[in-house]
Design an enzyme around this catalytic site. Structure first.
Site: not given
Length: 312
Positions: A7, A12-13, A81, A87, A94, A117, A153, A177
């Protein structure tokens, strides 16, 4: 040490690949895979950064060439998202992506440590476990749901609230998560105390931080850069532990003794074979104990959804 990112052309990747290219130990190999044709180009782009990390990119339906000889595989493939989605709305797309990629891992590099992830992590990790089990290669010490974003976070928000340096704060986060399953153990931060109202507000902010980013990006995506940083932190910790460094501890979502749920995020001592020890979650405050008991039904349902997806 070879790390594969699946990915790798996504938000993100790409962030994750950049951080790994600059921070993996000298002599490491980094392998990028994505269905998108741009992926070999992402690798060429990163290859111009002067670090002693060899990098190659692969595109198309077949991830096998990227996976050959991998010690660590990080999976960020999937759809992101959009506003109004949670999610779990991502599940339908996914789930199939994760199932397919993990089947390829099972045949190509079955001994690799795998970090998932792709959301919804509560469910996609269960999917990965069932796929590996069916292939006869499941090792519960080598499959991780990457929850590190909840930890970074928490560290940031606590430091902001209390006027501390963020690198001085390390908040253990347990559970899962998404939403109410994310439980920061604010009572376990040395030298920091909170009012009841602060605990309630901070916990909610940490649980909803992903939505905060989705809404702020106004339809333009979800948390990619902070997630890339979180995944890199987890991946680099895993690499250090696999190479023999002692005392590496990270929270992640793994299969444990089932005391709370089949999969549960907790502090882990990492070692040469993945998880060396699942550490106790320690003493909880009354607020935390209550939140833990209140989330377990949600977490268990998320897990069952993943198991059923593979075994239907």
């Amino acid at each position: 040490m070879k790390v594969a990112v699946l990915g790798a052309a996504g938000g993100i990747g790409q962030a994750l690949a950049l951080l790994l290219k600059t921070q993996l130990p000298s002599g490491s190999e980094l392998s990028l895979y994505d269905i998108a044709p741009v992926t070999p180009g992402v690798a060429v782009d990163l290859s111009h950064i002067p670090t002693a990390v060899k990098i190659k990119g692969f595109a198309g339906e077949d991830a096998t060439p990227a996976l050959e000889g991998a010690d660590v595989v990080l999976i960020s493939a999937g759809v992101a998202r959009k506003p109004g989605m949670d999610r779990s709305d991502l599940f339908n797309v996914n789930a199939g992506i994760v199932k397919n990629l993990v089947q390829q891992i099972a045949t190509t590099c079955p001994k690799a440590c795998i970090g998932i992830i792709t959301n919804p992590v509560n469910t996609t990790v269960a999917i990965a476990a069932e796929v590996l089990k069916k292939a006869g290669v499941y090792d519960k010490n080598k499959l991780f749901g990457v929850t590190t974003l909840d930890i970074i976070r928490s560290n940031t928000f606590v430091a902001e609230l209390k006027g501390k340096q963020p690198d001085e704060i390390e908040v253990p986060v347990i559970g899962g998560h998404s939403g109410v399953t994310i439980l920061p153990l604010l009572s376990q931060i040395p030298g920091v105390s909170f009012t009841e109202q602060e605990v309630a507000d901070l916990t909610k902010r940490i649980q909803n931080a992903g939505t905060e980013v989705v809404e702020a990006k106004a339809g333009g995506g979800s948390a990619t850069l902070s997630m890339g940083q979180a995944a890199a932190r987890f991946g680099l910790s895993l690499v250090r532990a696999l190479q023999g460094e002692k005392g590496v501890v990270e929270c992640a979502y793994v299969e444990g003794d089932g005391q709370y749920a089949r999969f549960f995020s907790q502090p882990l001592l990492l070692g040469k074979n993945g998880v060396e020890e699942r550490k106790s979650i320690g003493k909880l405050s009354a607020f935390e104990q209550n939140a833990l008991e209140g989330m377990l039904d949600t977490l268990k349902k998320d897990i069952q959804l993943g198991e059923a997806f593979v075994n239907k």
